[in-house]
Every structure is written in C-alpha cells, then in structure tokens.
Design an enzyme around this catalytic site. Structure first.
Site, short mmCIF file in Angstrom:
data_model
loop_
_atom_site.label_atom_id
_atom_site.label_comp_id
_atom_site.label_asym_id
_atom_site.label_seq_id
_atom_site.Cartn_x
_atom_site.Cartn_y
_atom_site.Cartn_z
N GLY A 54 -13.91 2.17 -6.08
CA GLY A 54 -12.86 2.22 -7.09
C GLY A 54 -12.82 3.60 -7.71
O GLY A 54 -13.79 4.36 -7.60
N CYS A 81 -19.86 2.26 -2.53
CA CYS A 81 -19.48 3.38 -3.39
C CYS A 81 -19.58 3.00 -4.88
O CYS A 81 -20.67 2.77 -5.37
CB CYS A 81 -18.08 3.86 -3.00
SG CYS A 81 -17.69 5.47 -3.69
N TYR A 82 -18.46 2.91 -5.59
CA TYR A 82 -18.51 2.45 -6.98
C TYR A 82 -19.25 1.12 -7.07
O TYR A 82 -19.98 0.86 -8.04
CB TYR A 82 -17.07 2.32 -7.51
CG TYR A 82 -16.96 1.78 -8.92
CD1 TYR A 82 -17.26 2.57 -10.02
CD2 TYR A 82 -16.53 0.47 -9.14
CE1 TYR A 82 -17.14 2.07 -11.31
CE2 TYR A 82 -16.41 -0.04 -10.43
CZ TYR A 82 -16.73 0.76 -11.51
OH TYR A 82 -16.61 0.26 -12.79
N HIS A 168 -18.51 5.17 2.68
CA HIS A 168 -17.51 4.15 2.99
C HIS A 168 -17.62 3.70 4.46
O HIS A 168 -17.11 4.39 5.35
CB HIS A 168 -16.09 4.69 2.74
CG HIS A 168 -15.78 4.83 1.30
ND1 HIS A 168 -15.25 3.81 0.54
CD2 HIS A 168 -15.96 5.87 0.45
CE1 HIS A 168 -15.10 4.22 -0.70
NE2 HIS A 168 -15.52 5.47 -0.79
N GLU A 170 -16.03 1.37 5.81
CA GLU A 170 -14.77 0.81 6.29
C GLU A 170 -13.82 1.83 6.89
O GLU A 170 -12.88 1.47 7.58
CB GLU A 170 -14.07 0.04 5.14
CG GLU A 170 -13.51 0.89 4.00
CD GLU A 170 -14.55 1.24 2.93
OE1 GLU A 170 -15.75 1.18 3.23
OE2 GLU A 170 -14.15 1.58 1.80
N SER A 222 16.39 -6.87 10.24
CA SER A 222 16.95 -5.70 10.93
C SER A 222 16.78 -5.84 12.43
O SER A 222 17.42 -5.12 13.20
CB SER A 222 16.23 -4.43 10.47
OG SER A 222 14.90 -4.42 10.98
N GLY A 223 15.89 -6.73 12.85
CA GLY A 223 15.60 -6.85 14.28
C GLY A 223 14.40 -6.01 14.68
O GLY A 223 13.91 -6.10 15.80
N VAL A 225 10.29 -4.79 14.28
CA VAL A 225 9.08 -5.63 14.39
C VAL A 225 8.76 -6.33 13.06
O VAL A 225 8.57 -7.55 13.02
CB VAL A 225 7.85 -4.77 14.80
CG1 VAL A 225 6.62 -5.64 14.97
CG2 VAL A 225 8.14 -3.99 16.07
N ASP A 226 8.72 -5.56 11.97
CA ASP A 226 8.23 -6.12 10.71
C ASP A 226 9.13 -7.23 10.17
O ASP A 226 8.65 -8.31 9.83
CB ASP A 226 8.10 -5.02 9.65
CG ASP A 226 7.25 -3.86 10.15
OD1 ASP A 226 6.55 -4.06 11.15
OD2 ASP A 226 7.31 -2.78 9.55
N SER A 227 10.44 -6.97 10.11
CA SER A 227 11.29 -8.01 9.53
C SER A 227 11.40 -9.20 10.48
O SER A 227 11.56 -10.34 10.05
CB SER A 227 12.68 -7.45 9.17
OG SER A 227 13.42 -7.11 10.30
N LYS A 368 -0.02 -2.40 11.09
CA LYS A 368 0.98 -2.58 12.16
C LYS A 368 0.44 -3.37 13.36
O LYS A 368 1.10 -4.28 13.86
CB LYS A 368 1.45 -1.20 12.63
CG LYS A 368 2.71 -1.25 13.48
CD LYS A 368 3.91 -1.43 12.60
CE LYS A 368 5.20 -1.45 13.36
NZ LYS A 368 6.35 -1.42 12.44
#
Ligand code: XMP
Length: 512
Positions: A54, A81-82, A168, A170, A222-223, A225-227, A368
């Site tokens: 953080g 970390c924090y 970190h 990650e 929109s067509g 990938v995400d939507s 993604k």
C-alpha cells in the site's frame, strides 16, 4: 465449498495482480477491505490471509491497520511490502523511516531453510518499491532472506506460519515470483489448487444476481472481445433483464452488423437492439477531413445516438460496461481520481438528465487473457474471443480525409479480402492487427488496354504486446502478392496496393 484465501487490500496498485496470481495457481481468493473484522474472515472460512502492499507508511497517523485479530485466526498470514511492515510492527518489531526509497531491482539471498523458497535458487532478482523498512524482528521471527539494502527482505515465524516479504512477488520483474506465491498457497496454506474458470463463472453469476436483483440492465455492445464477454455473462445471469444496444455507425467492417445479429441475437438469444445510425454519422462527417475533428464528431454523435436509444428501450437501473482491470489502472494513473475510473471512450458522463444509472462492471478484476479464457468458457467462438482490436471510430479513421459512402464501400471490400487471406493463411491470429487503409489519392494504372486513375489501398499489419509500441510484420511475399492482386482485381476503384513498413513510434498503428 472452495478453499478461500483472503487478500486484505491496503491500497496497492498491485492488489489485483496478487488476486490474479492466486487465480493462476487455481486457488479461489477474495479481496477484502483492509479493516475487515477477523470474525468475518473466520465465518467465511478463509484458510490463509495475504496483506497487500500500500502507499501508506506505518508512521502515518491515519495508516490503515488491519484487525489485530487476524493474527489469532490460526491460519497462515503473508505480508507483502507494507503488509510486512504492518506485521512486523503489530507483532512487536521495529520499523524505521527510510530517507531513501528502495525502488527497482534487488538481489535477494535466501537464508536458512525457508518453505516460501522451496525448490527455488538461493539467489533471485526481486523487485522492490518501499520506503520504510523493518529493523528489529518481532519475537518468534527469523530473517528468511536479505537484499543489499534490507536485512529483513523476508521474515519467517514458521511455528505460527507468519511470513513477510519486503519485495513484490506478484510482479513479473520478480524472478520466480509465482512460485513463491504458489509455495505459500500450496505448501503453507495447504490449498488443493482445484479452482477453475468455470468456478469463476458461477461466482460471477451469483454476484451479478445479488447486485441486480430483479432490476434491469443495459449494455452497449460493440462486438469487441470485452463487451461481447460481458454481454454473454450478464445474459446468463439475468436473461431478458439485460438489453444490449448495438450501434451501427455506418463505419463498420463488411458484414459486421449481420454477424452481431446472428451471434448475439439468433444464437445466444440476447435481447438485442440494433440501431442503424449510419446516415446520421455520415451526414455530420460530410466534408470533414481533419482526423481529430472526425474522431470528436464520431464520439459526439455516438453519445447522442446512444442516449436516444436508451429512451427507446425503457427504464433500466444499471448501465453495464466491459471495463477490464488494466483500464482501471490506466485511468487511475492518468487522473489519480477514483471518480474518473471510466475511460473516456467508455464515457457515460453525457447521459440525459434524469437518467441515473448504477455502473455494473463484471470484468473489472480481470486481465485481457483472463477475459478471453472466460469468453471461451461461456461458449463464445474463437473469432470473437481472439478478435483483433478495432478502434471506436471504426473505418472513419481508415478512410483518410473525407469519408464518403463510395470510399467506405471500397475500403470495406478491400479490407474483407485482406482479412479473408489473413484468416486463410493463419496469420490473423498471430499478429496484433491487420487492416486496410484507403488513401485519398488517385494514381494512374493500366487495365486491359485502358488507362485507369483510381485509389490506393495501404496494408497495415503490426505485432505488439500492448499497442504502446508496435512493429510491422514481415508477411510472406506470396501472401502479400495474393492479397494485392485479389484487391486490385476484385475491388472496383482500386488500382494500387502498398505496404506500410513503419513502426510505432514514431508512427502510430492507425493512420489517423
Ligand atoms: P494508435 O493508432 O494510437 O492505436 O497506435 C493504438 C491502439 O488503439 C486502437 N485505437 C482505438 N481504440 N478507440 C478505441 O477503442 C479509439 O478511438 C482508438 N484509436 C485507436 C488502435 O486500433 C490500436 O489498437
């Protein structure tokens, strides 16, 4: 019931990355606010706790502190970390303010026997980003690793199963970071690693239903990938209480509207409203040649059309968006303002007065590649899941200069030929983007015995990891030759095809 890991969020920009790494280890996790009572974690049955990093300092008067009770749950705790500094301080050690921030790479040396580093080299490159540091260990702890700057880069209380990492694990820059987290999850917490994307779907469906209840949701489809993934996920959760709005702005590729109707309307049976607004867009764009002005006008008309369609589809409580986690970080980084979490091209700021929506973002925690995996899990076809990016202003920024129906038609046909050959050769899925651009110049050619004077099509094909930088793809000459002769033979109005061999920077991917 899945084994649950709790990630307590102290505001690090990497908290979601930790959650993502836990998913990669096939373990189920939930991100909790840092002040969540230990009692709640016990009731939820957590089998391990991770304290995120953080931006705060433990010396700050308002430093976020967890419930001390988490150290009495009897489950392993990993402070990052924090999180390490908190753990050190709350359990009786001493943290010193640091003048100098340790930022970037460090060389880690593992000390003694340490289950976090099981199976890993004794020396690792790790990534740091911290100011304060632990200078005296709390009772029961030993040093588990050190770096040049930090005597206590890792702290260990094997008996109570408390661990801390100053760096970190990650982030990608830490060598073997995923294995360090796996060792904590599998080796120390005893996670089985039997969680999968289908469990994520179930969890998401539950969350969406809980949040929405019997109310209604609207999504702009929109067509892309995400939507598309958001639409199918929401539809599975809500059925007809989801309405999707698809705007045909007249700047779409060949067959695009028909494909959206076929897939989402006929196949998935979504409640789909298709708005055919091509004329409205083209009327406004008439005579406009400046790229920025074109983009602004397209954006403005889109908002107007979308607002009108909202009135038509009737009342809804939620507006859904396919925002992904990288969009969220990007927006935060740019604005530093939580109210500005929506990217400008997703902007809902311009909604009609009196229409108040709650925002629903079911993909908000995902990256993604995870959205693609989710799309496959939901039964979306490969063509959608692995679709190349396509700009919001569509062919409007690929017909250079003035946009006319005639020029759009030429570009559409040329682009369709190009995509067909990219798919046939298998290159479509290997590159980042491949598309045709119509240049508003005419050149002389000869066809049969006739002199021709027609447009030029440019082919743009790039490879890229994130669209920030890109290089042009060396497609085989034979493929280029096929594309060129097919376009010139089949598309009326074109007598020359050229190849764009510029990288980004200094060029951009799109031409406008
Ligand atoms: P440039 O041309 O800036 O494009 O190198 C980078 C990436 O962004 C896409 N792009 C857009 N995407 N709305 C979008 O959603 C837009 O207005 C827009 N303009 C460019 C472009 O296709 C490439 O992938």
């Amino acid at each position: 019931m899945h084994q649950l890991i709790a990630v307590l969020d102290f505001g690090s920009q990497y908290t979601q990355v930790i959650a993502r790494r836990i998913r990669e280890a096939s373990v189920y996790s939930r991100i909790y606010p840092y002040h969540t009572p230990a009692k709640q974690l016990r009731e939820d049955g957590v089998i391990g706790v991770i304290l995120s990093g953080g931006p705060s300092s433990v010396f700050h008067p308002k430093a976020p502190l967890p419930d001390q009770g988490i150290f009495g749950l009897g489950v392993p705790v990993l402070g990052i970390c924090y999180g390490l500094q908190l753990m050190g301080r709350m359990l009786g050690g001493e943290v010193a303010r640091s003048e100098r921030r340790e930022y970037g790479h460090g060389n880690l040396e593992v000390l003694g026997k340490n289950p976090l580093f099981k199976g890993l080299p004794r020396r690792l490159r790790v990534w740091n980003s911290h100011g304060d540091r632990l200078v005296r260990l709390p009772e029961g702890f030993a040093a588990g690793a050190r770096t040049d700057n930090s005597e206590f880069a890792c702290i260990v209380d094997a008996e109570r199963r408390f661990y801390g990492l100053q760096f970190h694990p990650e982030v990608h820059h830490t060598q073997n970071g995923q294995q360090i987290l796996n060792n904590f999850l599998r080796g120390i917490c005893g996670c089985r690693g039997d969680w999968s994307m289908s469990d994520f779907v179930e969890e998401s469906l539950r969350n969406i239903r809980e949040k929405v209840g019997d109310r209604r949701v609207i999504l702009g489809l929109s067509g892309g990938v995400d939507s598309s993934v958001a639409a199918v996920l929401l539809h599975r959760a809500l059925g007809d209480r989801l309405t999707c709005i698809f705007v045909d702005n007249g700047l779409l590729r060949k067959g695009e509207r028909e494909q959206v109707i076929e897939l989402f309307g006929n196949h998935f049976h979504l409640n789909l409203k298709v708005i055919r607004a091509g004329k409205r867009f083209l009327d406004v764009l008439k005579g406009v040649t400046d790229p920025e002005r074109k983009r602004k006008l397209i954006g403005r008309v889109f908002i107007e059309v979308f607002q009108d369609s909202l009135r038509q589809v009737g009342h809804a409580d939620f507006l859904a968006q396919g925002t992904l986690y990288p969009d969220v970080i990007e927006s935060v980084a740019i604005d530093g303002n939580p109210a500005a979490l929506i990217k400008s091209h997703h902007n809902v700021g311009g909604l009609p007065k009196g229409m108040k929506f709650k925002l629903l973002e079911p993909l908000r925690e995902l990256f993604k590649d995870e959205v693609r995996a989710l799309g496959s899990e939901l039964g979306l076809p490969k063509e959608v899941v692995w679709r190349q990016p396509f700009p919001g202003p569509g062919l409007g920024v690929r017909v250079l200069g003035e946009i006319t129906p005639g020029r759009l038609k030429i570009l559409r046909e040329a682009d369709a030929v190009f995509q067909e050959e990219m798919l046939r050769s298998g290159f479509y899925y290997k590159v980042w983007q491949s598309f045709a651009v119509l240049l508003p110049v005419r050149t002389v050619g000869v066809m049969g015995d006739e002199r021709t004077y027609e447009f030029v099509i440019a082919l743009r094909v790039v490879e890229s990891a994130d669209a920030m930088t890109a290089d042009w793809v060396r497609l085989p000459y034979d493929l280029l030759q096929t594309v060129s002769s097919r376009i010139i033979n089949e598309v009326k109005g074109v007598n020359r095809v050229v190849l764009d061999i510029s990288s980004k920077p200094p060029s951009t991917i799109e031409w406008e």
